[in-house]
Scaffold this motif. Structure first.
Motif, short mmCIF file in Angstrom:
data_model
loop_
_atom_site.label_atom_id
_atom_site.label_comp_id
_atom_site.label_asym_id
_atom_site.label_seq_id
_atom_site.Cartn_x
_atom_site.Cartn_y
_atom_site.Cartn_z
N ARG A 320 0.83 -1.20 0.00
CA ARG A 320 0.00 0.00 0.00
C ARG A 320 0.86 1.26 0.00
NH1 ARG A 320 -3.68 -1.32 5.20
NH2 ARG A 320 -1.69 -0.90 6.21
N ALA A 321 0.36 2.29 -0.64
CA ALA A 321 1.01 3.60 -0.55
C ALA A 321 0.87 4.10 0.87
CB ALA A 321 0.37 4.57 -1.53
N VAL A 322 1.97 4.53 1.49
CA VAL A 322 1.89 4.99 2.87
C VAL A 322 1.19 6.35 2.98
CG1 VAL A 322 3.91 3.69 3.60
CG2 VAL A 322 4.19 6.04 2.77
N GLY A 323 1.14 7.07 1.88
CA GLY A 323 0.45 8.37 1.86
C GLY A 323 0.09 8.73 0.44
N SER A 324 -0.73 9.76 0.29
CA SER A 324 -1.12 10.17 -1.05
C SER A 324 0.09 10.75 -1.78
CB SER A 324 -2.24 11.21 -0.98
OG SER A 324 -1.81 12.35 -0.25
N GLY A 325 0.14 10.56 -3.08
CA GLY A 325 1.26 11.05 -3.86
C GLY A 325 1.13 10.66 -5.32
N GLU A 326 2.24 10.74 -6.04
CA GLU A 326 2.29 10.46 -7.48
C GLU A 326 3.36 9.43 -7.76
OE1 GLU A 326 3.12 12.72 -11.76
OE2 GLU A 326 3.14 13.84 -9.87
N VAL A 327 3.05 8.48 -8.64
CA VAL A 327 4.03 7.49 -9.06
C VAL A 327 4.97 8.16 -10.05
CG1 VAL A 327 4.39 5.24 -10.13
CG2 VAL A 327 2.35 5.64 -8.73
N VAL A 328 6.24 8.29 -9.70
CA VAL A 328 7.20 8.98 -10.56
C VAL A 328 8.16 8.02 -11.25
CG1 VAL A 328 7.08 11.12 -9.26
CG2 VAL A 328 8.76 9.39 -8.61
N SER A 329 8.23 6.77 -10.80
CA SER A 329 9.18 5.84 -11.41
C SER A 329 8.74 4.40 -11.18
CB SER A 329 10.58 6.04 -10.83
OG SER A 329 11.48 5.07 -11.32
N LEU A 330 8.90 3.60 -12.22
CA LEU A 330 8.72 2.15 -12.14
C LEU A 330 9.98 1.52 -12.71
CD1 LEU A 330 5.07 1.68 -13.52
CD2 LEU A 330 5.79 1.66 -11.14
N ARG A 331 10.62 0.69 -11.95
CA ARG A 331 11.81 -0.02 -12.43
C ARG A 331 11.55 -1.52 -12.37
NH1 ARG A 331 16.09 3.20 -13.25
NH2 ARG A 331 16.04 5.30 -12.34
N CYS A 332 12.08 -2.21 -13.37
CA CYS A 332 11.77 -3.63 -13.50
C CYS A 332 12.98 -4.53 -13.40
CB CYS A 332 11.07 -3.87 -14.84
SG CYS A 332 9.55 -2.93 -15.05
N GLY A 333 14.11 -4.03 -13.03
CA GLY A 333 15.31 -4.86 -12.91
C GLY A 333 16.32 -4.20 -12.00
N GLY A 334 17.51 -4.82 -11.93
CA GLY A 334 18.57 -4.28 -11.10
C GLY A 334 18.51 -4.80 -9.68
N PRO A 335 19.30 -4.23 -8.78
CA PRO A 335 19.35 -4.73 -7.39
C PRO A 335 18.01 -4.69 -6.68
CG PRO A 335 21.16 -3.21 -7.83
CD PRO A 335 20.24 -3.12 -9.00
#
Length: 424
Positions: A320-335
């Motif tokens: 869950r989102a801990v607070g209201s906001g905007e999704v600014v990034s989605l990453r699908c790999g890496g560490p």
């Protein structure tokens, strides 16, 4: 002499034939080389198409499984809440049955005392040889007899009323007992449904963990209802008509643990969503968990120190989102594996990493408590958990202690919060 002549005549003829055959041989060799190269290219193309098809199949399967996990979480929440309501109703009716039974026992004791009093009175009259006052003319009775007559009638009325109350209470006791048995049977059926849904959920979680690791290795994000997409253009919104309904994609409202005026106590357990607090501003990233690696912890698993707080949860747990906001990034790999980064008011950022599926799109506005992902085991992870990080900026290197940050927002993080599972 003749042999030499023959040789001299034949050798030029042989050289001319060889020279004439050389271009044809060269053309044949070049054609063979081209054919072999074309064959290799064709095999490589077929292998590439097969690899892309395999990746697409894995992504589609992961999307289907993650959608199943989300739906089963929703279903488990609904069944668990119905089960708890039925158990509460059983307890209420059982308590009412006990109350009626106590009242019935009291009325029966009262009736018995009145019967004994009437019996004693009748025996006294019989031994004295006097007729009952009710059979004597009123004008023949004195003041004392009139008083005794009124007492007899009062005793008879009280006895009749007590008997009537006893009959009504006995009927009510039988009705309450029957209703309690009916509700208990329904609660047992719902309890069996809870077990069945949890069994299916456990199987779906295990399948999701297996299929998501390859998809994350391919650098793709799992989006229930939409297959898998690469991070830059990932669109995780789930429109109407997709395999995962909008109500499930959005998830529940936050619980009271995250309200500004709340105490920050343990939340109501989440099975597809806790009860909501209409004005909650902040909440926990997961409803039920065990805290594991904390902020600033050192170890061989991290390049420097741990930059967030880990929550040990099964794969497929709603995040869950801990607070209201905007999704600014989605990453699908890496560490971090699959991860989501939110921007909140006053320049705060929260990151949710090692996910198995994303449920929110880049650029989407989310509210506190909204489901934005499913937890997983992707990236540099030693087991299923959620890595929760709070930053002062969008890039790494500005992390702050998430526990203290949430505590300042009236959200406590006990070391362990279990799901409510009260069963008969």
């Amino acid at each position: 002499m003749c042999s030499l002549t023959v040789v001299l005549c034949v050798l030029p003829a042989c050289d001319g034939a060889a020279l004439a055959a050389a271009p044809a041989a060269a053309e044949s060799g070049a054609r063979g080389t081209r054919d072999r190269a074309a064959d290799r290219a064709d095999r490589a193309d077929r292998a590439d198409r097969a690899d892309r098809a395999d990746r697409a199949d894995r992504a589609d399967r992961a999307a289907r499984v993650s959608a199943d996990v989300a739906r089963l979480h929703q279903r488990a929440g609904e069944v668990a809440r119905r089960y708890e309501r039925e158990r509460a109703a059983v307890r209420r009716h059982h308590a009412e049955t006990e109350r009626v039974a106590r009242a019935l026992r009291h009325e029966r004791r009262t009736t018995e005392r009145l019967r004994q009093a009437a019996g004693r009175l009748a025996r006294e009259r019989y031994r004295s040889g006097a007729l009952p006052y009710a059979l004597l003319p009123l004008r023949s009775l004195g003041a004392d007899a009139h008083s005794r007559l009124r007492g007899d009638r009062t005793l008879a009325r009280r006895l009749t009323e007590a008997q009537a109350r006893g009959r009504r209470l006995a009927e009510r006791e039988r009705a309450e007992a029957a209703r309690t048995r009916e509700l208990a049977a329904r609660a047992r059926r719902l309890n069996a449904d809870v077990h069945e849904v949890e069994r299916k959920l456990a199987e779906a979680r295990a399948t999701l963990r297996r299929v998501v690791s390859r998809v994350a290795h391919d650098g793709q994000c799992v989006v229930p209802g939409r297959g898998a997409r690469r991070a830059p253009g990932a669109r995780a919104g789930l429109p109407a008509g997709s395999p995962l309904p909008r109500a499930e994609a959005g998830g529940p409202e936050p619980d009271r643990a995250g309200s500004r005026t709340g105490t920050g106590g343990p939340p109501r357990a989440e099975r597809g969503g806790p009860r909501v607090a209409p004005r909650a501003a902040w909440t926990r990233p997961v409803a039920a968990y065990t805290l594991s690696a904390g902020f600033g912890r050192a170890g061989a698993r991290w390049a420097h120190r741990h930059t967030g707080q880990d929550f040990a949860v099964p794969v497929g747990t709603p995040v869950r989102a801990v607070g209201s906001g905007e999704v600014v990034s989605l990453r699908c790999g890496g560490p971090y594996g699959m991860s989501v980064l939110l921007r909140h008011a006053r320049g705060a950022y929260t990151q949710y990493a090692h996910l198995s599926a994303v449920l929110a799109a880049r650029g989407e506005r989310v509210r506190a408590g909204q489901w934005i992902a499913l937890s997983g085991d992707t990236g540099n992870s030693t087991g299923p958990h959620l890595h929760f990080e709070v930053r002062r900026g969008p890039k790494s290197g500005s992390a702050v202690d998430p526990v203290s940050w949430l505590r300042r927002r009236a959200v406590s993080l006990p070391a362990r919060v279990d799901e409510e599972r009260r069963r008969s």
